[in-house]
Scaffold this motif. Structure first.
Motif, mmCIF file in Angstrom:
data_model
loop_
_atom_site.group_PDB
_atom_site.id
_atom_site.type_symbol
_atom_site.label_atom_id
_atom_site.label_comp_id
_atom_site.label_asym_id
_atom_site.label_seq_id
_atom_site.Cartn_x
_atom_site.Cartn_y
_atom_site.Cartn_z
ATOM 1 N N THR A 1 -1.433 4.212 -7.096
ATOM 2 C CA THR A 1 -1.862 2.814 -7.225
ATOM 3 C C THR A 1 -0.713 2.005 -7.803
ATOM 4 N N PRO B 1 -4.532 0.633 -3.039
ATOM 5 C CA PRO B 1 -4.180 2.010 -3.411
ATOM 6 C C PRO B 1 -3.866 2.825 -2.167
ATOM 7 N N LYS C 1 0.869 -1.173 0.000
ATOM 8 C CA LYS C 1 0.000 0.000 0.000
ATOM 9 C C LYS C 1 0.903 1.220 0.000
#
Length: 377
Positions: free
Chosen positions: A193, A205, A123
């Motif tokens: 992303t 994302p 992430k």
């Protein structure tokens, strides 16, 4: 004093610990308790890794978490996540894009053991320090790129007149957004992303950056809806002017086309005076009152002809038939008739008309004629 252990003792200890590690991670397996334990892994920008298990509700079990990155020693979780006093997750420091071996146990046996690349659960961090470079109808948003590849930088924008965000993406944090109205205020936000070809389908994302408001390149505290922009007024003013000009022209053209295709029906009120005013449109009643009325404009010839009618009227009949009645009506045996004729009584006739003869009236005089008679005025 006890003598220090020799080299053989250190080697034996290393073999013992290595065997215990492999037994701990691979001998027990995922089916030690026969129950599936769902886990959730998030790699926060290769800085920290968070592993949670059964986080939707209390487990009722005091689980322990052990892990190691390839090339490191086995360690216990340095920071547990607690729920109702029981551990439901672990937060640990990442060491780059490495494979992590971990296991979860309940104190007596291992419940789950697994090895995963932490990049598969990446992430990225949110974009920072967004910069806006405005041109006439476009703006370019830039920010520092993250230190690893395989990413997409997405910038979204919307004005107060838009219902949804509109997205623009690039491989670097240098995103140009076009077709903007310089008079409007826009809100911008950005995120990062990952490409599935680089990191797989299980990544996340980044969070959205803080929303920035810009109008004509200048920062704004917020974007509020304004009544109308100058371009809006220009466009709709032009449309209104065209409507004002074209509408009468269209009506005029339509009237001409209608007049050409559908001839005008004359109004009977002009042609038949009194038809609607006195007889409420009843033509039969109207014709009874007006059939014997005719107003004529007298010309010079009519006046001359009328003056001729004021002269004496001469009635000529055939000689053979006209002398006998004249003699019989003027003789001494009929003095009354002679007196009436001399007095000029128009209604006095010697006798009713015989069969086959007609009675005509001219200028107040009544005459009885047959088919061979003629009248000279």
């Amino acid at each position: 004093m006890r003598a220090a252990p020799g080299p053989w003792a250190a080697a034996a200890t290393a073999v013992f610990l290595l065997g215990d590690f492999f037994f701990f991670f691979f001998a027990a397996g995922d089916t030690a308790t026969g129950e599936a334990l769902p886990i959730h892994i998030i790699n926060f920008n290769f800085e920290t890794v968070q592993v949670t298990w059964n986080a939707s509700g209390p487990t009722g079990t005091n689980f322990t978490f052990h892990y190691r990155f390839r090339g490191d020693n086995c360690s216990q979780c340095p920071s547990y996540l607690l729920q109702q006093g029981l551990p439901v997750g672990c937060v640990l420091k990442a060491k780059g894009d490495l494979m992590m071996d971990f296991s979860i146990g309940n104190g007596t046996h291992t419940v789950l053991s697994r090895s995963e690349w932490i990049s598969s659960f990446l992430k990225p961090s949110s974009p920072r320090d967004l910069q806006f470079h405005w041109r006439e109808e476009a703006t370019t948003v830039t920010c520092p790129d993250l230190p690893y590849r395989g990413l997409r930088y997405e910038v979204q924008h919307k004005s107060v007149f838009d219902q949804e965000w509109q997205s623009t993406e690039e491989d670097t944090c240098n995103v140009t957004i076009r077709a903007l109205d310089a008079d409007r205020c826009y809100s911008f936000r950005a995120r990062v992303t990952t490409k599935e070809s680089s990191y797989g389908p299980h990544t996340y994302p980044s969070d959205w950056s803080e929303v920035a408001h810009r109008q004509r390149g200048e920062p704004r505290a917020s974007c509020q809806k304004t009544p109308f922009s100058s371009k809006f007024v220009l466009v709709y003013g032009t449309v209104a002017a065209l409507i004002v000009v074209l509408l009468p022209l269209s009506v005029w053209k339509l009237h001409r086309v209608k007049k050409l295709l559908v001839p005008r029906v004359p109004d009977p009120k002009v042609t038949f005076p009194g038809l609607f005013e006195s007889h409420q449109g009843n033509f039969q009643e109207w014709i009874k009152d007006t059939q014997n009325i005719a107003v004529l404009n007298k010309t010079g010839e009519d006046r001359e002809h009328e003056s001729l009618l004021e002269g004496p009227l001469v009635v000529q009949r055939p000689a053979a038939k006209a002398e006998a009645p004249a003699a019989s009506t003027t003789g001494p045996s009929h003095p009354q008739a002679a007196h009436k004729e001399a007095a000029g009584d128009p209604d006095a006739l010697p006798c009713p008309p015989a069969p086959g003869k007609d009675r005509i009236s001219l200028g107040g005089f009544t005459f009885v004629v047959n088919d061979n008679a003629y009248v000279t005025l």
